[in-house]
Write a protein that holds these residues in place. Structure first.
Motif, short mmCIF file in Angstrom:
data_model
loop_
_atom_site.label_atom_id
_atom_site.label_comp_id
_atom_site.label_asym_id
_atom_site.label_seq_id
_atom_site.Cartn_x
_atom_site.Cartn_y
_atom_site.Cartn_z
N CYS A 151 0.86 -1.19 0.00
CA CYS A 151 0.00 0.00 0.00
C CYS A 151 0.89 1.24 0.00
O CYS A 151 1.78 1.36 0.85
CB CYS A 151 -0.90 -0.03 1.24
N PHE A 152 0.66 2.14 -0.95
CA PHE A 152 1.47 3.36 -1.03
C PHE A 152 1.36 4.17 0.25
O PHE A 152 2.37 4.61 0.81
CB PHE A 152 1.01 4.18 -2.24
N ALA A 208 -6.36 9.67 -15.84
CA ALA A 208 -5.14 9.94 -15.09
C ALA A 208 -4.79 8.77 -14.17
O ALA A 208 -3.62 8.41 -14.01
CB ALA A 208 -5.30 11.22 -14.28
N ALA A 209 -5.82 8.17 -13.57
CA ALA A 209 -5.60 7.08 -12.63
C ALA A 209 -5.13 5.80 -13.31
O ALA A 209 -4.33 5.05 -12.75
CB ALA A 209 -6.87 6.80 -11.84
N VAL A 210 -5.61 5.55 -14.52
CA VAL A 210 -5.30 4.30 -15.21
C VAL A 210 -4.08 4.42 -16.11
O VAL A 210 -3.27 3.49 -16.21
CB VAL A 210 -6.53 3.80 -16.01
N ALA A 264 4.26 9.00 -8.68
CA ALA A 264 3.59 8.36 -7.55
C ALA A 264 2.71 7.21 -8.01
O ALA A 264 2.59 6.20 -7.31
CB ALA A 264 2.75 9.38 -6.77
N MET A 265 2.11 7.35 -9.19
CA MET A 265 1.24 6.29 -9.69
C MET A 265 2.05 5.03 -10.01
O MET A 265 1.64 3.92 -9.72
CB MET A 265 0.51 6.76 -10.94
N VAL A 283 4.21 -0.52 -8.26
CA VAL A 283 5.31 -1.38 -7.83
C VAL A 283 5.09 -1.86 -6.40
O VAL A 283 5.29 -3.03 -6.07
CB VAL A 283 6.67 -0.65 -7.97
N ILE A 284 4.69 -0.95 -5.53
CA ILE A 284 4.47 -1.29 -4.12
C ILE A 284 3.31 -2.28 -3.98
O ILE A 284 3.40 -3.27 -3.24
CB ILE A 284 4.21 -0.01 -3.30
#
Length: 331
Positions: free
Chosen positions: A14-15, A156-158, A164-165, A170-171
């Motif tokens: 989780c970021f 923007a989200a996808v 940060a996205m 990765v996280i």
């Protein structure tokens, strides 16, 4: 007190969890100073007990950030912002009592109105302990955007152009906690773009982007939207995670989405509200309350339920019931 270790328990994959652990570490070093070393322990929501007493450092400090409350006397710090922060009514009563008598008032902090746990820790560090959090503005801003789903659009989200996205992807897809723990010391020490450029990040990023686009196509094929509720089942294609905004990217008309997926350690029902819905907040369902009925939890607008891998039928039944409940609300 010098020489103590502080073990930081954080929401794994989780970021906001990783950012919270990083910000807490910097806060503790700058404002508290009772520990000379820190180690990290990732926690995930799962069926059954979430904590084991043996995990807590018996001789040092133990902090839990961005995760549920533990009543263990070994826990010395706790920060959380989730509506479903307490496993039992007894746990909540203990927390409230220790706030009232002052015994934990400067060690345990809870406010479900905060968008991210990172911003909550920053607020407490600044207002209660005098920490200058201005150098961490980028981290705090993006923790709020990511954890609060405050992207300007589904596109923007996808399509994920911001550093940060990509770090979030990765996280969230990390195969083991050790990878996420490489991020934690870096997140409050360098800009997010510099973290993204680290070799251990870049070597994972390319394959993950390929998998991301494949996941988009899979959900595009499987998802249906009826009476305002998007639903899909990808349990036959095990994955350690997918971009939770894809359903709204392919079905922008949906108000809610209920996704059923499987990973190496759980079968998961993910329930979300379209962040770009035009419906007023007063008309939206409290998804945390719905998920709690099945042993899960989360926030008012997004929640999840974890089932053991071998109890896929139970997960599918719960998902079906939630879909029908939400469709009933939509008319």
């Amino acid at each position: 007190m010098a020489g103590l270790n502080c073990r930081v328990f954080y929401h794994d994959k989780c970021f906001d969890g990783a950012c919270s652990a990083s910000l807490f570490t910097r806060f503790h070093r700058e404002c508290v100073g009772t520990s000379s070393s820190f180690d990290y322990f990732g926690l995930v929501h799962r069926a059954g007990a979430l904590f084991e007493e043996s995990w807590f450092d018996a001789g040092g400090e133990n902090a839990i950030v961005d995760f549920k409350y533990s009543s263990s006397p070994r826990v010395t710090w706790w920060f959380d912002h989730h509506l479903s922060a307490f496993l039992t009514a007894e746990d909540e009563a203990k927390f409230r009592a220790e706030q009232a008598d002052g015994s934990k008032a400067m060690r345990e902090f809870f406010d479900p109105t905060y968008t991210s746990c990172t911003s909550w820790i920053a607020h407490i560090a600044s207002t209660r302990f005098g920490m200058d959090v201005a150098p961490l503005a980028e981290l705090i801003k993006w923790a709020d955007i990511v954890d609060g789903a405050k992207y300007e659009s589904a596109k923007a989200a996808v399509e994920m152009e911001a550093p940060a996205m990509k770090l979030t992807m990765v996280i969230e897809s990390a195969p083991a906690s050790e990878l996420v723990q490489k991020f934690i010391p870096l997140l409050t020490e360098m800009p997010l773009q510099a973290v993204l450029e680290q070799g251990f990040v870049q070597e994972r990023l390319g394959p993950l982007m390929e998998r991301h686009w494949a996941g988009l196509e899979l959900i595009r094929e499987r998802a249906v939207c009826e009476r305002g509720v998007i639903s899909f089942d990808i349990t036959d294609q095990p994955t350690e995670g997918y971009n939770k905004f894809i359903p709204y990217y392919v079905h922008p008309e949906g108000t809610y989405n209920v996704g059923l997926s499987k990973s190496s350690f759980r079968t998961k029902v993910s329930v979300g509200t379209n962040p770009w819905t035009k419906k007023p907040a007063s008309e939206l369902a409290n998804l945390a309350a719905i998920c709690e009925r099945y042993g899960g939890g989360g926030h008012a607008r997004v929640g999840a339920i974890s089932f053991p891998v071998d109890r896929e039928d139970e997960a599918r039944k719960a998902a079906g019931e939630i879909v029908e409940e939400l469709r009933g609300r939509e008319g």
